[in-house]
Enzyme design. Structure first.
Site, PDB file in Angstrom:
ATOM      1  N   HIS A 112     -14.339   1.977 -15.952  1.00  0.00           N
ATOM      2  CA  HIS A 112     -14.267   1.255 -14.689  1.00  0.00           C
ATOM      3  C   HIS A 112     -15.539   0.448 -14.432  1.00  0.00           C
ATOM      4  O   HIS A 112     -15.613  -0.316 -13.461  1.00  0.00           O
ATOM      5  CB  HIS A 112     -14.021   2.264 -13.556  1.00  0.00           C
ATOM      6  CG  HIS A 112     -13.577   1.674 -12.275  1.00  0.00           C
ATOM      7  ND1 HIS A 112     -14.351   1.695 -11.130  1.00  0.00           N
ATOM      8  CD2 HIS A 112     -12.438   1.030 -11.934  1.00  0.00           C
ATOM      9  CE1 HIS A 112     -13.702   1.111 -10.144  1.00  0.00           C
ATOM     10  NE2 HIS A 112     -12.552   0.692 -10.595  1.00  0.00           N
ATOM     11  N   HIS A 128     -14.928  -4.513  -0.616  1.00  0.00           N
ATOM     12  CA  HIS A 128     -14.806  -3.862  -1.921  1.00  0.00           C
ATOM     13  C   HIS A 128     -16.153  -3.533  -2.558  1.00  0.00           C
ATOM     14  O   HIS A 128     -16.216  -2.761  -3.519  1.00  0.00           O
ATOM     15  CB  HIS A 128     -14.001  -4.769  -2.861  1.00  0.00           C
ATOM     16  CG  HIS A 128     -13.523  -4.112  -4.115  1.00  0.00           C
ATOM     17  ND1 HIS A 128     -14.124  -4.313  -5.337  1.00  0.00           N
ATOM     18  CD2 HIS A 128     -12.511  -3.247  -4.339  1.00  0.00           C
ATOM     19  CE1 HIS A 128     -13.493  -3.619  -6.268  1.00  0.00           C
ATOM     20  NE2 HIS A 128     -12.513  -2.958  -5.691  1.00  0.00           N
ATOM     21  N   ARG A 145     -14.395   1.739   3.631  1.00  0.00           N
ATOM     22  CA  ARG A 145     -13.181   1.019   4.011  1.00  0.00           C
ATOM     23  C   ARG A 145     -11.969   1.929   4.132  1.00  0.00           C
ATOM     24  O   ARG A 145     -11.185   1.826   5.062  1.00  0.00           O
ATOM     25  CB  ARG A 145     -12.885  -0.075   2.981  1.00  0.00           C
ATOM     26  CG  ARG A 145     -11.689  -0.937   3.341  1.00  0.00           C
ATOM     27  CD  ARG A 145     -11.211  -1.751   2.158  1.00  0.00           C
ATOM     28  NE  ARG A 145     -10.461  -0.941   1.218  1.00  0.00           N
ATOM     29  CZ  ARG A 145     -10.619  -0.978  -0.106  1.00  0.00           C
ATOM     30  NH1 ARG A 145     -11.519  -1.759  -0.627  1.00  0.00           N
ATOM     31  NH2 ARG A 145      -9.880  -0.224  -0.898  1.00  0.00           N
ATOM     32  N   TYR A 200     -11.725 -10.513  -2.172  1.00  0.00           N
ATOM     33  CA  TYR A 200     -12.475  -9.263  -2.054  1.00  0.00           C
ATOM     34  C   TYR A 200     -13.951  -9.573  -1.858  1.00  0.00           C
ATOM     35  O   TYR A 200     -14.468 -10.534  -2.440  1.00  0.00           O
ATOM     36  CB  TYR A 200     -12.363  -8.402  -3.323  1.00  0.00           C
ATOM     37  CG  TYR A 200     -10.998  -7.878  -3.673  1.00  0.00           C
ATOM     38  CD1 TYR A 200      -9.850  -8.290  -3.004  1.00  0.00           C
ATOM     39  CD2 TYR A 200     -10.846  -6.953  -4.700  1.00  0.00           C
ATOM     40  CE1 TYR A 200      -8.603  -7.796  -3.350  1.00  0.00           C
ATOM     41  CE2 TYR A 200      -9.600  -6.450  -5.053  1.00  0.00           C
ATOM     42  CZ  TYR A 200      -8.484  -6.892  -4.373  1.00  0.00           C
ATOM     43  OH  TYR A 200      -7.245  -6.401  -4.727  1.00  0.00           O
ATOM     44  N   ARG A 250      -4.170   1.211 -13.512  1.00  0.00           N
ATOM     45  CA  ARG A 250      -2.837   1.478 -12.953  1.00  0.00           C
ATOM     46  C   ARG A 250      -2.158   0.210 -12.443  1.00  0.00           C
ATOM     47  O   ARG A 250      -2.738  -0.571 -11.699  1.00  0.00           O
ATOM     48  CB  ARG A 250      -2.933   2.500 -11.825  1.00  0.00           C
ATOM     49  CG  ARG A 250      -1.577   2.927 -11.273  1.00  0.00           C
ATOM     50  CD  ARG A 250      -1.722   3.990 -10.227  1.00  0.00           C
ATOM     51  NE  ARG A 250      -2.054   5.280 -10.807  1.00  0.00           N
ATOM     52  CZ  ARG A 250      -2.961   6.110 -10.309  1.00  0.00           C
ATOM     53  NH1 ARG A 250      -3.634   5.778  -9.250  1.00  0.00           N
ATOM     54  NH2 ARG A 250      -3.189   7.279 -10.884  1.00  0.00           N
ATOM     55  N   ARG A 253      -9.422  -5.232 -14.578  1.00  0.00           N
ATOM     56  CA  ARG A 253      -8.320  -6.052 -14.059  1.00  0.00           C
ATOM     57  C   ARG A 253      -8.740  -7.501 -14.161  1.00  0.00           C
ATOM     58  O   ARG A 253      -9.820  -7.874 -13.698  1.00  0.00           O
ATOM     59  CB  ARG A 253      -8.005  -5.716 -12.599  1.00  0.00           C
ATOM     60  CG  ARG A 253      -7.573  -4.280 -12.360  1.00  0.00           C
ATOM     61  CD  ARG A 253      -7.025  -4.094 -10.946  1.00  0.00           C
ATOM     62  NE  ARG A 253      -6.972  -2.706 -10.550  1.00  0.00           N
ATOM     63  CZ  ARG A 253      -5.971  -1.870 -10.841  1.00  0.00           C
ATOM     64  NH1 ARG A 253      -4.946  -2.309 -11.549  1.00  0.00           N
ATOM     65  NH2 ARG A 253      -5.995  -0.614 -10.429  1.00  0.00           N
ATOM     66  N   ASN A 302       0.823  -1.208   0.000  1.00  0.00           N
ATOM     67  CA  ASN A 302       0.000   0.000   0.000  1.00  0.00           C
ATOM     68  C   ASN A 302       0.857   1.258   0.000  1.00  0.00           C
ATOM     69  O   ASN A 302       0.591   2.218  -0.732  1.00  0.00           O
ATOM     70  CB  ASN A 302      -0.915   0.008   1.232  1.00  0.00           C
ATOM     71  CG  ASN A 302      -2.075  -0.963   1.116  1.00  0.00           C
ATOM     72  OD1 ASN A 302      -2.340  -1.521   0.060  1.00  0.00           O
ATOM     73  ND2 ASN A 302      -2.766  -1.172   2.216  1.00  0.00           N
TER      74      ASN A 302
END
Length: 698
Positions: free
Chosen positions: A444, A601, A573, A477, A414, A384, A52
């Site tokens: 997205h 998530h 979160r 997730y 990213r 992703r 992170n």
């Protein structure tokens, strides 16, 4: 609005986004410190803290440094100038790293009691040293490249987030007062960082030695004729944000590939150095990376970059008692029938909740569509994707069998850019139409559309989700997915794909709200509707489960609703710029964060709507980038029984008194007070055998 004096020493109604993120990473670190968590799981949390921080430094801190470099000195809406913010971020982060390594030392002591020992070369037996010497000469030495730095050999390129050794040398026979020589050696990233050592005689313990320690012990093999005065580790973090000229790019894929290569030369942001680094090496590094101040230099009391602990925690055999027990995701009961999935969906919508229910249902949906001769077209967004994705194979098979397959691959995801480029090429080779999205916008949204010929009509089947089409992350997730054959959802899905892939102007959508065109305004309308209900004495409540809330306009709308009497419960979160519990401003708002075994998530929004509740699933967090610079999707859950399932998910999160922390008005978090009975939301979710049972009203 009243202005509140905060723990950030800035008079503001808002919490700074980056300082809020640091509080989130502290919560992850707290999980590594929690002795009730199995030891190897604590090790994973410690690795996540490092990963992170790497992304935070290479993107967020890099952005603040860019502002400073450009001479930008204005305050943001939370009251911070870039210079003030950077000092706070570096100071707070350094404190976190110090605490992280204290935790590391505690965990390694506990692991040693379990027979997992992190040893130094000098602590090994003669037999073990002999084995490690052989490993070095046979495996490690051929890969190493010593790189000298002198007048004829300029400083070599130092790759971002790669581990290096800084070597200070003196030629044999030279006067110790002479200026030393300097070189660097990259620690190979394609070799295991942690090397298992053959067991000691009559011992059940497993020793491990770090690769960099082994190289340091044999450094003379790389510099014959020189004495090494010091060998120390260092690691550089560079600016990793892509700067794309999408308007001028003839081929976006090629432009991103070029930018990925440029990322290697990104401006230095952070330098991590081993504690006790030789002063000459430090001066050489500071000069090369242009660090005039020490605030960007982190002295590390332990192994630099603890992200390697994740691989170890996952790879260690025979230590099940040090891990969480395995979870076996349940296959959705609606699809456990002899009928095909399309027949089921013509009868009813189906909701699945990962990781408690299996992602295989999504794989099967696309695979069935690929193999079904009645399916004419498949359209899908990919942001992703996992490395061994069944979805990619199914889409390729569908295209090769003659179906119309359109895949929107987001090349700008990213740190997944290279992987997505590879998937895009594979899909194109199979005959899929691959689209890279709209200029200036990341796609997205998570949606799949299947068009099927049925008798004398075409029917659309849709899957929308809150998370990525990634089978691996779906095991880690929490996300929600909806399968539906709703006509309005199907028509909106077609319109959305036409807008993304062609020149279609935005049309009036019947079911969806889409960013950047309609979602923000729709959300504002719904929040204002709740405020109107509250003022007129009708039931009014908002519950939103998100990853982040940082858009100022959204925060202001929630403040206004709170002042109108709307009860607002936010389950966020990570980043939250809203300051709850401030009299006259936000006393009707609570904010809680849950950090536990799985990464929370899912994005879910509930509006009480005067007693006629509405429930939405969304791909978007309430951040400016999601609402204004990305193609995002918000889809209603229209089936009343499935609405109750989603409400149940929210209720379980709101009841957590073990892993939930509540945000205070000063910007800090504290654990929710445990009641007579402990309630841990994720463990409760694992115990539930069916998400289709009715729930109580919110």
């Amino acid at each position: 609005m009243d202005v509140t004096k905060t723990a950030n020493h800035v008079a503001s109604n808002y919490i700074n986004r980056d300082l809020s993120w640091i509080e989130f990473n502290w919560r992850v670190l707290e999980e590594a410190q929690d002795t009730a968590t199995p030891l190897l799981e604590r090790m994973k949390f410690l690795a996540i803290v490092s990963s992170n921080l790497d992304e935070f430094m290479s993107v967020r801190v890099a952005g603040v440094k860019d502002q400073l470099k450009a001479g930008y000195g204005k305050k943001d809406f939370t009251g911070f100038t870039p210079a003030h913010l950077l000092k706070r971020l570096m100071k707070r982060t350094l404190r976190m790293v110090t605490e992280q390594y204290k935790t590391f030392r505690d965990i390694t002591r506990q692991l040693a009691k379990e027979g997992i020992v992190f040893s130094e070369y000098a602590e090994l037996t003669a037999t073990q040293k002999k084995a490690m010497d052989a490993y070095y000469h046979d495996i490690v030495f051929p890969v190493l490249t010593p790189m000298a730095v002198d007048q004829s050999r300029p400083f070599p390129l130092v790759h971002t987030q790669s581990l290096y050794l800084a070597v200070v040398l003196l030629k044999e026979g030279d006067d110790p007062e002479d200026e030393p020589y300097f070189a660097i050696v990259q620690v190979p990233s394609n070799l295991s960082r942690l090397i298992p050592v053959p067991a000691r005689t009559n011992s059940k313990k497993q020793d491990y030695i770090l690769l960099e320690d082994l190289i340091k012990q044999h450094i003379r093999t790389l510099f014959s004729g020189y004495d090494a005065l010091a060998v120390n580790e260092f690691r550089l973090t560079r600016n990793a944000d892509l700067t794309l000229n999408e308007e001028g790019a003839e081929d976006l894929l090629e432009e991103i590939e070029k930018e990925l290569r440029r990322r290697r030369w990104g401006a230095p942001v952070r330098l991590e150095v081993q504690k006790g680094l030789h002063p000459y090496a430090l001066e050489m590094l500071k000069e090369e990376f242009e660090f005039n101040e020490n605030e960007h230099i982190f002295e590390i009391d332990g192994p630099i970059d603890l992200s390697y602990l994740m691989k170890l925690a996952n790879a260690l055999p025979n230590h099940g008692h040090l891990r969480f027990s395995e979870i076996d995701p349940v296959y959705p009961e609606e699809f456990e029938v002899e009928e095909d999935m399309f027949t089921v969906l013509r009868r009813k919508d189906v909701l699945i909740y990962h990781p408690y229910e299996s992602f295989e249902a999504v794989d099967d949906f696309v695979t069935e569509a690929a193999n079904d001769p009645q399916v004419l077209a498949i359209k899908m967004t990919l942001y992703r994707v996992s490395g061994n994705s069944k979805l990619i194979e199914a889409l390729a098979d569908a295209a090769e069998s003659g179906k119309q397959v359109t895949v929107l691959v987001e090349l700008k995801a990213r740190f997944d850019e290279e992987r997505n480029i590879a998937w895009a090429r594979k899909l194109e080779q199979a005959g899929c139409h691959v689209v890279y999205g709209l200029v200036g916008l990341k796609t997205h949204a998570k949606i799949t559309l299947v068009v099927r010929q049925e008798k004398d009509m075409l029917r659309r089947y849709v899957h929308v989700g809150t998370g990525n089409y990634n089978g691996n992350s779906a095991k880690l997730y929490t996300d929600v997915g909806l399968f539906t054959a709703s006509q309005s959802v199907g028509e909106d899905a077609s319109s959305l794909f036409n807008e993304i892939t062609g020149y279609s102007a935005p049309v009036h959508l019947k079911a969806f709200a889409v960013a950047p065109t309609t979602m923000k305004d729709r959300l504002f309308d719904y929040i204002r509707r709740e405020a109107k209900h509250a003022r007129e004495g009708r039931p009014a409540r908002i519950v939103a489960k998100l990853n982040s809330l940082s858009n100022k306009e959204m925060v202001d709308e929630l403040y206004e609703a709170s002042q109108a009497g709307v009860k607002i419960d936010l389950i966020i979160r990570g980043v939250c710029c809203l300051r709850p519990g401030v009299p006259g401003l936000s006393e009707n708002i609570t904010v809680r964060s849950i950090v536990d075994r799985f990464l929370e998530h899912s994005r879910i929004i509930y509006f009480e709507n005067g007693g006629q509740p509405e429930v939405w699933l969304s791909s978007a967090d309430w951040m400016t980038r999601n609402l204004t610079r990305r193609i995002e999707l918000m889809c209603p859950v229209m089936d009343e029984q499935l609405q109750q399932s989603v409400i149940r998910i929210l209720q379980i999160s709101l009841n957590d008194n073990v892993k939930a922390r509540e945000l205070q008005s000063n910007g800090l978090y504290r654990r929710v007070a445990a009641g007579e009975k402990e309630y841990r939301s994720q463990f409760e979710a694992m115990r539930i055998t069916s998400w289709k049972e009715p729930s109580l009203r919110m």
